[in-house]
Design an enzyme around this catalytic site. Sequence first.
Site, short mmCIF file in Angstrom:
data_model
loop_
_atom_site.label_atom_id
_atom_site.label_comp_id
_atom_site.label_asym_id
_atom_site.label_seq_id
_atom_site.Cartn_x
_atom_site.Cartn_y
_atom_site.Cartn_z
N ASP A 1 56.16 -6.29 56.80
CA ASP A 1 55.04 -6.92 57.49
C ASP A 1 53.80 -6.03 57.38
OD1 ASP A 1 53.69 -8.74 59.26
OD2 ASP A 1 54.04 -7.32 60.90
N TYR B 1 63.17 -7.60 63.94
CA TYR B 1 62.63 -8.89 64.37
C TYR B 1 63.69 -9.74 65.07
CZ TYR B 1 57.98 -8.97 62.20
OH TYR B 1 56.66 -8.75 61.87
N LYS C 1 63.13 4.34 56.32
CA LYS C 1 62.96 5.63 56.99
C LYS C 1 64.35 6.25 57.13
CE LYS C 1 59.95 7.42 59.11
NZ LYS C 1 59.22 8.66 58.75
N ASP D 1 50.25 -6.34 54.67
CA ASP D 1 48.85 -6.43 55.12
C ASP D 1 48.01 -5.35 54.45
OD1 ASP D 1 49.42 -8.52 56.89
OD2 ASP D 1 48.19 -7.67 58.50
N ASP E 1 56.48 5.64 55.44
CA ASP E 1 55.17 6.22 55.78
C ASP E 1 54.49 6.75 54.52
OD1 ASP E 1 57.17 8.16 55.65
OD2 ASP E 1 56.35 9.39 57.28
#
Length: 368
Positions: free
Chosen positions: A253, A145, A196, A257, A229
């Site tokens: 983020d 970000y 990751k 959600d 993932d």
Amino acid sequence: MKKQKMKKILLLPGDGVGPEVVQEVKKIIEWLNSKKSLNFQCEEDLIGGASFDKHKNPITDEVFYKALEADAVILGAVGGPKWDNLEFSKRPERALLKLRKELKLFANLRPAICFKQLVDASSLKPEIVSGLDIMIVRELTGGIYFGEPRGIKPIENGERKGINTHIYTSSEIKRVARVAFELAKKRNKKVTSCEKSNVMEAGLLWREEVQSVKDNEFPDIELEHMLADNCAMQLLKNPKQFDVIVTDNLFGDILSDESAMLTGSLGLLPSASLGVKDKNGKTRSMYEPVHGSAPDIAGKGISNPIATILSFSMALRYSLDLEKEADNLDQAVQKVLDDGLRTKDILSKGKKEVSTSQMGDAIISKLK
Ligand code: IPM
Ligand code: MG
């Protein structure tokens, strides 16, 4: 009753459904001031697209300084199609990112709790989500970000390249890991760290630094490393395996959600963004619902104020030293759900649909 010490609260309703949901918090604050002799001084100002429309700037210096001074900032939401074509630096989202970065709000707490009254509102089977209580700790001031270099640059042959940089330092990783371990101490003593590390060096560093914090400072907390993932998949398959999840800005983020939907609606998830202690021992903070500005339903009086109200409850708990009032507010939300009142997003058969402000009023009536 003795008056409490004055606490300054800055309300930044913003765009879309922001103003409607923050209005309900305003009512609760007014109620607490008059009925519980609390001493909140509320100010309200513009942010995001609303600020851009008036000042050609998504956040003015004046508002920024008010946020610096406040004991807690309550933000509604920013953004919407009206401002989608603005140049990047003028977009509503920049205001939010500036506040997070410059108030140094590095730890974003996003609890996902599936209320027993709402198990049917989730798109997952009741047995998968009932009793769910997880806490996502999202790093909020680093990663892709904010990393440099960034931008869109022309290259040869009339082509362009878009660049963002995913970057973390050891200290950025360790401080957010500590927040996660501290939370886990008071919960089920398990942290899952997501990255990751199979493809990204910054992910590998993340894994190593989180492990070192555990080994050196929190030997009694269980730590599990999980690729992001896989975490996305596990959240749907068996979400109750998680207690605290700690992850970077971008994965946080997305995973938050996803977790919100496990609870039934994005309209239920609150968040707290906490900073570093300053020299006076004060921690800066901002509270906002995880949902965005939802322009498609804005202005219709159907948005769910619960995420914002629970965000205010987190403010009472983490910034305003009013644990008991926070518990009361959380219980009031439960009682209203017990009574079968539902905004449209969580409506199911046999329940009564109420508007945004009716939901706010009902919650206040349970505080009494
Ligand atoms: C969130 C939002 C923001 C983010 C947007 C509005 C900039 O999606 O708080 O999750 O990406 O962090
Ligand atoms: Mg988001």
